[in-house]
Design an enzyme around this catalytic site. Structure first.
Site, PDB file in Angstrom:
ATOM      1  N   CYS A 196       0.813  -1.226   0.000  1.00 35.11           N
ATOM      2  CA  CYS A 196       0.000   0.000   0.000  1.00 35.11           C
ATOM      3  C   CYS A 196       0.842   1.269   0.000  1.00 35.11           C
ATOM      4  O   CYS A 196       0.294   2.368  -0.095  1.00 35.11           O
ATOM      5  CB  CYS A 196      -0.953  -0.031   1.183  1.00 35.11           C
ATOM      6  SG  CYS A 196      -1.819  -1.614   1.271  1.00 35.11           S
ATOM      7  N   HIS A 239      -3.716   6.256   3.407  1.00 33.74           N
ATOM      8  CA  HIS A 239      -4.080   5.012   2.728  1.00 33.74           C
ATOM      9  C   HIS A 239      -5.456   4.571   3.223  1.00 33.74           C
ATOM     10  O   HIS A 239      -5.725   4.564   4.416  1.00 33.74           O
ATOM     11  CB  HIS A 239      -3.035   3.935   3.030  1.00 33.74           C
ATOM     12  CG  HIS A 239      -3.486   2.569   2.611  1.00 33.74           C
ATOM     13  ND1 HIS A 239      -3.883   2.295   1.316  1.00 33.74           N
ATOM     14  CD2 HIS A 239      -3.646   1.416   3.309  1.00 33.74           C
ATOM     15  CE1 HIS A 239      -4.249   1.030   1.246  1.00 33.74           C
ATOM     16  NE2 HIS A 239      -4.125   0.479   2.437  1.00 33.74           N
ATOM     17  N   ASN A 249     -10.629  -1.249   0.001  1.00 30.49           N
ATOM     18  CA  ASN A 249      -9.169  -1.169   0.091  1.00 30.49           C
ATOM     19  C   ASN A 249      -8.593  -1.696  -1.224  1.00 30.49           C
ATOM     20  O   ASN A 249      -8.749  -2.873  -1.543  1.00 30.49           O
ATOM     21  CB  ASN A 249      -8.697  -2.008   1.291  1.00 30.49           C
ATOM     22  CG  ASN A 249      -7.201  -1.898   1.545  1.00 30.49           C
ATOM     23  OD1 ASN A 249      -6.427  -1.667   0.618  1.00 30.49           O
ATOM     24  ND2 ASN A 249      -6.806  -2.085   2.789  1.00 30.49           N
TER      25      ASN A 249
HETATM   26  C1  COA Z   1     -10.682  -7.186   9.180  1.00 27.92           C
HETATM   27  C2  COA Z   1     -11.267  -6.799  10.526  1.00 27.92           C
HETATM   28  C3  COA Z   1     -12.452  -5.914  10.299  1.00 27.92           C
HETATM   29  C4  COA Z   1     -11.693  -8.042  11.237  1.00 27.92           C
HETATM   30  O1  COA Z   1     -12.105  -7.719  12.526  1.00 27.92           O
HETATM   31  P1  COA Z   1     -11.526  -8.554  13.752  1.00 27.92           P
HETATM   32  O2  COA Z   1     -12.375  -8.308  14.918  1.00 27.92           O
HETATM   33  O3  COA Z   1     -10.049  -8.302  13.863  1.00 27.92           O
HETATM   34  O4  COA Z   1     -11.759 -10.009  13.181  1.00 27.92           O
HETATM   35  P2  COA Z   1     -11.130 -11.352  13.596  1.00 27.92           P
HETATM   36  O5  COA Z   1     -10.406 -11.890  12.405  1.00 27.92           O
HETATM   37  O6  COA Z   1     -10.392 -11.277  14.903  1.00 27.92           O
HETATM   38  O7  COA Z   1     -12.448 -12.144  13.827  1.00 27.92           O
HETATM   39  C5  COA Z   1     -13.423 -11.769  14.811  1.00 27.92           C
HETATM   40  C6  COA Z   1     -14.675 -12.523  14.506  1.00 27.92           C
HETATM   41  O8  COA Z   1     -15.280 -11.982  13.304  1.00 27.92           O
HETATM   42  C7  COA Z   1     -15.445 -13.038  12.379  1.00 27.92           C
HETATM   43  N1  COA Z   1     -15.245 -12.527  11.022  1.00 27.92           N
HETATM   44  C8  COA Z   1     -14.070 -12.188  10.425  1.00 27.92           C
HETATM   45  N2  COA Z   1     -14.313 -11.783   9.182  1.00 27.92           N
HETATM   46  C9  COA Z   1     -15.645 -11.860   8.998  1.00 27.92           C
HETATM   47  C10 COA Z   1     -16.479 -11.560   7.916  1.00 27.92           C
HETATM   48  N3  COA Z   1     -16.005 -11.128   6.744  1.00 27.92           N
HETATM   49  N4  COA Z   1     -17.807 -11.721   8.075  1.00 27.92           N
HETATM   50  C11 COA Z   1     -18.308 -12.158   9.225  1.00 27.92           C
HETATM   51  N5  COA Z   1     -17.559 -12.469  10.298  1.00 27.92           N
HETATM   52  C12 COA Z   1     -16.239 -12.321  10.175  1.00 27.92           C
HETATM   53  C13 COA Z   1     -14.404 -14.049  12.729  1.00 27.92           C
HETATM   54  O9  COA Z   1     -14.761 -15.326  12.247  1.00 27.92           O
HETATM   55  C14 COA Z   1     -14.422 -13.999  14.219  1.00 27.92           C
HETATM   56  O10 COA Z   1     -15.513 -14.720  14.713  1.00 27.92           O
HETATM   57  P3  COA Z   1     -15.290 -15.888  15.803  1.00 27.92           P
HETATM   58  O11 COA Z   1     -14.679 -15.171  16.983  1.00 27.92           O
HETATM   59  O12 COA Z   1     -16.649 -16.404  16.015  1.00 27.92           O
HETATM   60  O13 COA Z   1     -14.343 -16.844  15.155  1.00 27.92           O
HETATM   61  C15 COA Z   1     -10.224  -6.051  11.383  1.00 27.92           C
HETATM   62  O14 COA Z   1      -9.268  -6.945  11.887  1.00 27.92           O
HETATM   63  C16 COA Z   1      -9.482  -5.028  10.619  1.00 27.92           C
HETATM   64  O15 COA Z   1     -10.053  -4.073  10.142  1.00 27.92           O
HETATM   65  N6  COA Z   1      -8.167  -5.175  10.491  1.00 27.92           N
HETATM   66  C17 COA Z   1      -7.339  -4.308   9.673  1.00 27.92           C
HETATM   67  C18 COA Z   1      -7.589  -4.711   8.276  1.00 27.92           C
HETATM   68  C19 COA Z   1      -6.891  -3.883   7.268  1.00 27.92           C
HETATM   69  O16 COA Z   1      -7.057  -2.718   7.217  1.00 27.92           O
HETATM   70  N7  COA Z   1      -6.118  -4.528   6.415  1.00 27.92           N
HETATM   71  C20 COA Z   1      -5.500  -3.919   5.347  1.00 27.92           C
HETATM   72  C21 COA Z   1      -4.185  -3.344   5.737  1.00 27.92           C
HETATM   73  S1  COA Z   1      -3.536  -2.315   4.514  1.00 27.92           S
END
Ligand code: COA
Length: 333
Positions: A113, A260, A290
């Site tokens: 990114c 970003h 993104n």
């Molecule tokens: C992606 C993001 C929204 C996920 O949220 P999170 O709370 O960290 O998610 P986790 O992976 O820890 O999962 C939490 C729960 O949500 C669920 N989950 C994850 N993705 C999901 C989706 N797309 N739809 C529904 N549920 C989802 C998981 O299964 C988990 O459930 P569980 O506890 O029952 O297993 C968050 O981590 C985030 O925004 N991270 C930064 C991402 C980013 O910007 N990346 C690009 C970098 S340039």
């Protein structure tokens, strides 16, 4: 010594709009989860026959036209993508052939990114030292081809959009104008918090990729969402403060901050952490998701088209991506 400035910008988005309800057809997720956790409502996805280079060509043509130049004026092409046309050689060579500029220097960089920011810093150095006169920095992503709707892949899959953006960097003799400052950073110790294991030479086997790697999902992005979220907020916030401090500026002096577009919740956390006036922060992640490296050049071009960035504006671009990599660029347009 003469400096450099952004002479022109351009972008291209594929026409197909994909809503969260469309994403719900691709994986087990909900509109509520996507909106609440990421702020994304829609994004563009390219058709199957479209490559990163296909998206980059119109973005590059627009940037060169905006600069008032001909493609033949470009003598350095820098291309960044995590969705290359082929495994090798770099997509920059395929893009060069399509743009019809044989013989010039081509660099593929892989700064995720932060591609625009690393690319601009390289272009600025080459122009200041006389190695190049007009550099074209292009970033293009067809992330729709990297969607894995499995339980392990859906956390990042919901964010991904396609697009391409480009900037032409050329010489500037006006004091106080142009690329005033760039800062480039990385921390490889966290590289596996967002990475794709295969194909690769570090898989402990004789092949770069096997059927088993495909079946086990090693060819897909794997993201530790919380690590990426926390680091993204911290590093982008630090990068803003670093750039302002290094130049004796405060947020009041800035006209526009372009971060970003990782995720709306991350952007909100950054705005709160640094105390930025929200109206000075350019945000389009709700509409485009993104798009990795394509986010920053598309945002810069859209901010100019919308009049938020004009000639003379002081603009700070900050990026963060897998690597981990983070960077900034301060521009007087
Ligand atoms: C992606 C993001 C929204 C996920 O949220 P999170 O709370 O960290 O998610 P986790 O992976 O820890 O999962 C939490 C729960 O949500 C669920 N989950 C994850 N993705 C999901 C989706 N797309 N739809 C529904 N549920 C989802 C998981 O299964 C988990 O459930 P569980 O506890 O029952 O297993 C968050 O981590 C985030 O925004 N991270 C930064 C991402 C980013 O910007 N990346 C690009 C970098 S340039």
């Amino acid at each position: 010594m003469a400096g450099s400035r952004v002479l022109g910008t351009g972008h291209y988005l594929p026409p197909k709009v994909v809503t969260n309800f469309d994403v719900m057809q691709m994986m087990e997720t909900t509109n509520e989860f996507i909106v609440e956790r990421t702020g994304v409502h829609r994004r563009r996805h390219a058709e199957a026959g479209v490559s990163a280079t296909d998206l980059a060509v119109p973005a590059c043509e627009a940037a060169v036209a905006d600069a008032g130049l001909e493609m033949s004026d470009i003598d350095l092409l820098i291309f960044n993508t995590i969705t290359p046309d082929h495994a090798d050689p770099g997509s920059g060579f395929f893009l060069q052939a399509r743009l019809g500029v044989p013989g010039i220097a081509v660099m593929d960089i892989k700064e995720q990114c932060c591609g625009l920011l690393y690319g601009m810093a390289i272009a600025d150095s080459f122009i200041r030292t006389g190695r190049a006169r007009h550099a074209l920095v292009a970033c293009s992503e067809v992330l729709s081809k990297r969607i894995d709707g499995s339980y392990d892949g859906r956390n990042i899959a919901i964010l991904l959009g396609d697009g391409a953006g480009a900037a032409v960097v050329g010489p500037c003799d006006e004091p106080g104008r142009g690329i005033l400052y760039t800062a480039l950073h990385a921390d490889g110790s966290n590289a596996e918090s967002l990475y794709t294991a295969a194909p690769g030479s570090a898989l402990g086997q004789m092949q770069m990729v096997t059927h088993e790697d495909i079946d086990a999902g090693r060819v897909h992005f794997r993201m530790d969402g919380k690590t990426v979220f926390v680091n993204g907020v911290a590093r982008m916030s630090e990068a803003v403060v670093e750039a302002l401090d290094a130049n004796g500026l405060t947020l009041d002096d800035l006209d526009v901050l372009i971060p970003h577009q990782a995720n709306l919740r991350m952007l909100e956390a950054i705005i709160e952490q640094i105390g930025a006036p929200p109206e000075k922060v350019f945000i389009n992640v709700e509409d485009h998701g993104n798009m990795a490296s394509a986010c920053l050049p598309i945002a810069l071009d859209q901010a100019r088209q919308q009049g938020m960035v004009a000639d003379g504006s002081l603009v700070l671009l900050v990026g963060f991506g897998s690597g981990l990599v983070w960077a900034s660029a301060l521009l007087r347009m």
